[in-house]
Design a protein around this motif. Structure first.
Motif, PDB file in Angstrom:
ATOM      1  N   LEU A   1       0.851  -1.188   0.000  1.00  0.00           N
ATOM      2  CA  LEU A   1       0.000   0.000   0.000  1.00  0.00           C
ATOM      3  C   LEU A   1       0.886   1.236   0.000  1.00  0.00           C
ATOM      4  O   LEU A   1       1.893   1.282   0.708  1.00  0.00           O
ATOM      5  N   TRP A   2       0.520   2.240  -0.801  1.00  0.00           N
ATOM      6  CA  TRP A   2       1.112   3.576  -0.665  1.00  0.00           C
ATOM      7  C   TRP A   2       0.332   4.191   0.473  1.00  0.00           C
ATOM      8  O   TRP A   2      -0.835   4.514   0.328  1.00  0.00           O
ATOM      9  N   ASP A   3       0.948   4.291   1.627  1.00  0.00           N
ATOM     10  CA  ASP A   3       0.260   4.605   2.880  1.00  0.00           C
ATOM     11  C   ASP A   3       0.609   6.025   3.322  1.00  0.00           C
ATOM     12  O   ASP A   3       1.340   6.220   4.289  1.00  0.00           O
ATOM     13  N   SER A   4       0.083   6.992   2.596  1.00  0.00           N
ATOM     14  CA  SER A   4       0.416   8.378   2.887  1.00  0.00           C
ATOM     15  C   SER A   4      -0.687   9.301   2.377  1.00  0.00           C
ATOM     16  O   SER A   4      -1.207   9.081   1.286  1.00  0.00           O
ATOM     17  N   PRO A   5      -1.023  10.327   3.152  1.00  0.00           N
ATOM     18  CA  PRO A   5      -2.001  11.288   2.658  1.00  0.00           C
ATOM     19  C   PRO A   5      -1.415  12.204   1.578  1.00  0.00           C
ATOM     20  O   PRO A   5      -2.140  12.880   0.879  1.00  0.00           O
ATOM     21  N   GLU A   6      -0.108  12.225   1.440  1.00  0.00           N
ATOM     22  CA  GLU A   6       0.557  13.069   0.462  1.00  0.00           C
ATOM     23  C   GLU A   6       0.599  12.369  -0.907  1.00  0.00           C
ATOM     24  O   GLU A   6       0.395  11.182  -0.998  1.00  0.00           O
ATOM     25  N   GLU A   7       0.909  13.108  -1.899  1.00  0.00           N
ATOM     26  CA  GLU A   7       1.112  12.608  -3.263  1.00  0.00           C
ATOM     27  C   GLU A   7      -0.041  11.721  -3.733  1.00  0.00           C
ATOM     28  O   GLU A   7      -1.108  12.211  -4.016  1.00  0.00           O
ATOM     29  N   LEU A   8       0.164  10.417  -3.795  1.00  0.00           N
ATOM     30  CA  LEU A   8      -0.830   9.502  -4.356  1.00  0.00           C
ATOM     31  C   LEU A   8      -2.003   9.232  -3.429  1.00  0.00           C
ATOM     32  O   LEU A   8      -3.002   8.670  -3.846  1.00  0.00           O
TER      33      LEU A   8
ATOM     34  N   VAL B   1      -6.677   1.189   6.263  1.00  0.00           N
ATOM     35  CA  VAL B   1      -6.807   2.566   5.789  1.00  0.00           C
ATOM     36  C   VAL B   1      -7.932   3.283   6.545  1.00  0.00           C
ATOM     37  O   VAL B   1      -7.777   4.415   6.998  1.00  0.00           O
ATOM     38  N   ARG B   2      -9.057   2.615   6.691  1.00  0.00           N
ATOM     39  CA  ARG B   2     -10.216   3.182   7.406  1.00  0.00           C
ATOM     40  C   ARG B   2      -9.844   3.541   8.853  1.00  0.00           C
ATOM     41  O   ARG B   2     -10.273   4.571   9.367  1.00  0.00           O
TER      42      ARG B   2
ATOM     43  N   GLN C   1      -7.234   4.712   9.915  1.00  0.00           N
ATOM     44  CA  GLN C   1      -6.479   5.966   9.917  1.00  0.00           C
ATOM     45  C   GLN C   1      -7.385   7.168   9.653  1.00  0.00           C
ATOM     46  O   GLN C   1      -6.909   8.292   9.553  1.00  0.00           O
ATOM     47  N   GLY C   2      -8.679   6.903   9.498  1.00  0.00           N
ATOM     48  CA  GLY C   2      -9.619   7.985   9.229  1.00  0.00           C
ATOM     49  C   GLY C   2      -9.640   8.423   7.780  1.00  0.00           C
ATOM     50  O   GLY C   2     -10.138   9.500   7.460  1.00  0.00           O
ATOM     51  N   VAL C   3      -9.116   7.586   6.908  1.00  0.00           N
ATOM     52  CA  VAL C   3      -9.059   7.909   5.482  1.00  0.00           C
ATOM     53  C   VAL C   3     -10.354   7.428   4.825  1.00  0.00           C
ATOM     54  O   VAL C   3     -10.746   6.285   5.011  1.00  0.00           O
ATOM     55  N   PRO C   4     -11.006   8.283   4.038  1.00  0.00           N
ATOM     56  CA  PRO C   4     -12.307   7.915   3.479  1.00  0.00           C
ATOM     57  C   PRO C   4     -12.275   7.153   2.154  1.00  0.00           C
ATOM     58  O   PRO C   4     -13.307   6.645   1.720  1.00  0.00           O
ATOM     59  N   VAL C   5     -11.114   7.061   1.502  1.00  0.00           N
ATOM     60  CA  VAL C   5     -11.062   6.461   0.166  1.00  0.00           C
ATOM     61  C   VAL C   5      -9.794   5.627   0.015  1.00  0.00           C
ATOM     62  O   VAL C   5      -8.710   6.053   0.405  1.00  0.00           O
ATOM     63  N   LEU C   6      -9.947   4.457  -0.579  1.00  0.00           N
ATOM     64  CA  LEU C   6      -8.816   3.627  -0.986  1.00  0.00           C
ATOM     65  C   LEU C   6      -8.828   3.580  -2.502  1.00  0.00           C
ATOM     66  O   LEU C   6      -9.870   3.343  -3.112  1.00  0.00           O
ATOM     67  N   ARG C   7      -7.668   3.818  -3.107  1.00  0.00           N
ATOM     68  CA  ARG C   7      -7.577   3.835  -4.559  1.00  0.00           C
ATOM     69  C   ARG C   7      -6.681   2.698  -5.041  1.00  0.00           C
ATOM     70  O   ARG C   7      -5.865   2.186  -4.295  1.00  0.00           O
ATOM     71  N   VAL C   8      -6.838   2.355  -6.310  1.00  0.00           N
ATOM     72  CA  VAL C   8      -5.991   1.356  -6.953  1.00  0.00           C
ATOM     73  C   VAL C   8      -5.891   1.718  -8.424  1.00  0.00           C
ATOM     74  O   VAL C   8      -6.844   2.247  -9.003  1.00  0.00           O
TER      75      VAL C   8
ATOM     76  N   LEU D   1      -9.122   3.445  -9.921  1.00  0.00           N
ATOM     77  CA  LEU D   1     -10.416   3.129  -9.354  1.00  0.00           C
ATOM     78  C   LEU D   1     -10.391   3.524  -7.875  1.00  0.00           C
ATOM     79  O   LEU D   1      -9.312   3.511  -7.253  1.00  0.00           O
ATOM     80  N   ALA D   2     -11.537   3.839  -7.304  1.00  0.00           N
ATOM     81  CA  ALA D   2     -11.595   4.235  -5.891  1.00  0.00           C
ATOM     82  C   ALA D   2     -12.726   3.516  -5.188  1.00  0.00           C
ATOM     83  O   ALA D   2     -13.780   3.255  -5.779  1.00  0.00           O
ATOM     84  N   LEU D   3     -12.487   3.246  -3.910  1.00  0.00           N
ATOM     85  CA  LEU D   3     -13.481   2.610  -3.050  1.00  0.00           C
ATOM     86  C   LEU D   3     -13.763   3.558  -1.880  1.00  0.00           C
ATOM     87  O   LEU D   3     -12.856   3.895  -1.130  1.00  0.00           O
ATOM     88  N   ASP D   4     -15.018   4.006  -1.756  1.00  0.00           N
ATOM     89  CA  ASP D   4     -15.395   4.812  -0.600  1.00  0.00           C
ATOM     90  C   ASP D   4     -15.431   3.909   0.625  1.00  0.00           C
ATOM     91  O   ASP D   4     -16.051   2.850   0.597  1.00  0.00           O
TER      92      ASP D   4
END
Length: 145
Positions: free
Chosen positions: A63-70, A100-101, A103-110, A141-144
């Protein structure tokens, strides 16, 4: 369904992770695990896990596990040819989404390779939807969550 667990890469499992292989004809869809691990070494945003199903090492996820960049992007997912078709990939995506959830992140992308054998239908079946974005010539693609 197999009991699926994610575990950190360690000196005890990293060689076995590198020995895992996708099914013939899927090699163009995901980088070899050794390449992914090398990329993770130089990208501190990389979160890597070995995948076990019923106690047996069967895959790798990064996983790219960062709120920055991607943002939070499922960077690599591979299940060994010997373990495909058992729902393991679905369970891994669910575990990554939980991470990811949390961490309070609302979207996972691929991002996905287009063409023959593309994993896009797999991700769509999990609720991912096209965003219209492209990264490294791959649709995103994104998953809410």
């Amino acid at each position: 369904m197999a009991a699926v667990e994610l575990e950190p890469l360690t000196p005890d499992n990293v060689r076995a992770v590198c020995d895992l292989r996708v099914a013939p004809g899927q090699e163009h869809l995901v980088a070899p695990n050794a390449v992914s691990i090398a990329e993770a070494y130089v990208h501190p945003q990389a979160w890597c896990r070995a995948v076990r199903a019923d106690g047996r090492l069967v895959g790798f996820v990064m996983l790219w596990d960062s709120p920055e960049e991607l943002g939070h992007m499922l960077w690599r997912l591979m299940v060994d040819a010997s373990a495909q078709g058992r729902g393991i990939g679905r369970r891994v995506v669910a575990l990554v989404a939980d991470h990811v959830r949390a961490q309070g992140v609302p979207v996972l992308r691929v991002s996905v390779v287009d063409g023959e054998g593309s994993p896009a239908p797999f991700y769509r079946s999990l609720g991912f939807v096209p965003t219209g974005e492209v990264t490294d010539d791959e649709p995103v693609l994104a998953l809410d969550l």
